[in-house]
Structure formats: C-alpha cells, structure tokens
Design an enzyme around this catalytic site. Sequence first.
Site, PDB file in Angstrom:
ATOM      1  N   HIS A 143      11.315   4.379  -3.740  1.00 37.43           N
ATOM      2  CA  HIS A 143      10.797   3.128  -4.291  1.00 37.43           C
ATOM      3  C   HIS A 143       9.289   3.013  -4.125  1.00 37.43           C
ATOM      4  O   HIS A 143       8.698   3.620  -3.231  1.00 37.43           O
ATOM      5  CB  HIS A 143      11.510   1.918  -3.668  1.00 37.43           C
ATOM      6  CG  HIS A 143      11.268   1.737  -2.195  1.00 37.43           C
ATOM      7  ND1 HIS A 143      10.252   0.942  -1.707  1.00 37.43           N
ATOM      8  CD2 HIS A 143      11.892   2.244  -1.118  1.00 37.43           C
ATOM      9  CE1 HIS A 143      10.289   0.969  -0.382  1.00 37.43           C
ATOM     10  NE2 HIS A 143      11.266   1.754   0.000  1.00 37.43           N
ATOM     11  N   ASP A 183      13.591   8.017   2.412  1.00 37.72           N
ATOM     12  CA  ASP A 183      12.894   6.756   2.655  1.00 37.72           C
ATOM     13  C   ASP A 183      12.550   6.642   4.136  1.00 37.72           C
ATOM     14  O   ASP A 183      13.383   6.905   4.986  1.00 37.72           O
ATOM     15  CB  ASP A 183      13.791   5.586   2.233  1.00 37.72           C
ATOM     16  CG  ASP A 183      13.017   4.270   2.172  1.00 37.72           C
ATOM     17  OD1 ASP A 183      11.871   4.232   2.652  1.00 37.72           O
ATOM     18  OD2 ASP A 183      13.563   3.295   1.649  1.00 37.72           O
ATOM     19  N   GLU A 236      12.875  -2.558  -3.658  1.00 41.18           N
ATOM     20  CA  GLU A 236      13.696  -2.176  -2.496  1.00 41.18           C
ATOM     21  C   GLU A 236      13.501  -3.135  -1.328  1.00 41.18           C
ATOM     22  O   GLU A 236      14.438  -3.446  -0.608  1.00 41.18           O
ATOM     23  CB  GLU A 236      13.360  -0.735  -2.069  1.00 41.18           C
ATOM     24  CG  GLU A 236      14.365  -0.132  -1.099  1.00 41.18           C
ATOM     25  CD  GLU A 236      14.006  -0.332   0.361  1.00 41.18           C
ATOM     26  OE1 GLU A 236      14.811   0.008   1.220  1.00 41.18           O
ATOM     27  OE2 GLU A 236      12.910  -0.843   0.661  1.00 41.18           O
ATOM     28  N   GLU A 237      12.261  -3.598  -1.148  1.00 40.10           N
ATOM     29  CA  GLU A 237      11.954  -4.409   0.037  1.00 40.10           C
ATOM     30  C   GLU A 237      12.520  -5.826  -0.057  1.00 40.10           C
ATOM     31  O   GLU A 237      12.535  -6.557   0.915  1.00 40.10           O
ATOM     32  CB  GLU A 237      10.434  -4.463   0.278  1.00 40.10           C
ATOM     33  CG  GLU A 237       9.770  -3.101   0.465  1.00 40.10           C
ATOM     34  CD  GLU A 237      10.194  -2.373   1.744  1.00 40.10           C
ATOM     35  OE1 GLU A 237      10.991  -2.916   2.527  1.00 40.10           O
ATOM     36  OE2 GLU A 237       9.728  -1.236   1.934  1.00 40.10           O
ATOM     37  N   ASP A 267       7.623  -0.208  -4.444  1.00 43.65           N
ATOM     38  CA  ASP A 267       7.181  -1.509  -3.934  1.00 43.65           C
ATOM     39  C   ASP A 267       6.966  -1.382  -2.425  1.00 43.65           C
ATOM     40  O   ASP A 267       7.464  -0.442  -1.789  1.00 43.65           O
ATOM     41  CB  ASP A 267       8.226  -2.599  -4.228  1.00 43.65           C
ATOM     42  CG  ASP A 267       9.599  -2.277  -3.629  1.00 43.65           C
ATOM     43  OD1 ASP A 267      10.118  -1.180  -3.896  1.00 43.65           O
ATOM     44  OD2 ASP A 267      10.135  -3.112  -2.871  1.00 43.65           O
ATOM     45  N   ASP A 319       6.719   4.563   3.616  1.00 45.43           N
ATOM     46  CA  ASP A 319       7.813   3.752   3.057  1.00 45.43           C
ATOM     47  C   ASP A 319       7.327   3.033   1.816  1.00 45.43           C
ATOM     48  O   ASP A 319       6.860   1.914   1.910  1.00 45.43           O
ATOM     49  CB  ASP A 319       8.319   2.780   4.126  1.00 45.43           C
ATOM     50  CG  ASP A 319       9.519   1.972   3.649  1.00 45.43           C
ATOM     51  OD1 ASP A 319      10.059   2.277   2.576  1.00 45.43           O
ATOM     52  OD2 ASP A 319       9.901   1.027   4.356  1.00 45.43           O
TER      53      ASP A 319
HETATM   54 ZN    ZN Z   1      11.846   1.921   1.964  1.00 47.63          ZN
END
Ligand code: ZN
Length: 190
Positions: free
Chosen positions: A85, A175, A151-152, A87, A117
């Site tokens: 991801h 991740d 994702e967050e 974001d 991340d």
């Molecule tokens: Zn992540």
Amino acid sequence: MKKLIEDYFEQNKGLMIRDIMRLVRIKSDKEEAKAGKPYGDGPAEVLAVALEMASEMGFKTRNYDNYVGAIDFDDQKNKLDILAHLDVVPGGDGWSVTEPFNPVVKDGRLYGRGTIDDKGPAVAALYAMKAVKDLNIPLKAGVRLILGTDEECGSSDIRYYYGIEEEAPMTFSPDASFPVVNIEKGGLQG
Ligand SMILES: [Zn+2]
C-alpha cells in the site's frame, strides 16, 4: 541464479532507493474524498506516480478508480497477488533526522514516513518483478502487484478491488517488518 539476482539488486539498489524516495516525498495520508478520489489528492497522486513508474518498466497497469492500482507481470492469469500500500499514517511531530516527507539516507538507513510501511516494500516488490523480467526468468503463471491507498484506515480499497476482481490462489503482503509480518488478516483496535 541466486548470485545473478543478488548482483542485479546490487546494481539497481540506487535506482530502487531513488524510486522509494520519490514516493515518500508525496504526502499520502488519507484526506477528504473528492470526485474520483475516494481518499483525496495525496493518495491518488502517489498511486499515479507508482503506476507510471511500473509502466516505464514495461508492465501493464490499471487504476481501479483511485482505490487501488494493479501491475501485471505479463498476460498470464495471476496466481499470486502481492498486496502492498501507498497510503501512510499522518506525518506527525518529533522527527529528529529529517521531516516526514523529506526522505534522506543517513548511516545506511533510509528515513521518512512510509519508508518501511509500506512504500519501501511496495517498490521492492516492483523491483522484484522487474528483476525477473530483466533476467528473463520464466514464470509459469501471472503475478499481480496490487497497490492499495487505504490500508491505514480500514482497507476499504481492497474491499473495493475484490468486489471487482477474483482473489488469486496465493497472496502475500510485504508490509512493515517483513518477513516477520508477511500477511494481514485484520486489525483489533484496543
Ligand atoms: Zn502497512
């Protein structure tokens, strides 16, 4: 073969770091939705840049309405989905080495919001696909890198995507602290 791959990454390390930094510079925490941009400008922008990066490498890409982007290794049906991801959580305060969206390499480490991340792993997965392509390693099935942008904040992006596309028989998520973290099954908010 292992040596070939290691040499490839030794030679391409600089480019890979450059591309991670390019994405880290784009502030991509969730913003208010706009027409055609479900998570606002930043997440849509970082997705566009990442897909452009992939298409410059010669991969076919598809943007699913700024929820996720998909990058296909070739025309074979994908048997492996790689979920990463683009974001990030908000930049936050208290940074000492650099500011969150101004990535720097210092003492062999890359600093900036999203480096681990998950922009770093996303770009690493893309370069893994590029290595397989550039080294002409034959694959028996397709691989699809899926880049999410929510994702967050609950992964509504992935729900949207799998509402359209079928799940591949194999999935993995590079991740955060991969390989310790290698799959995401959900979240428990305390
Ligand atoms: Zn992540």
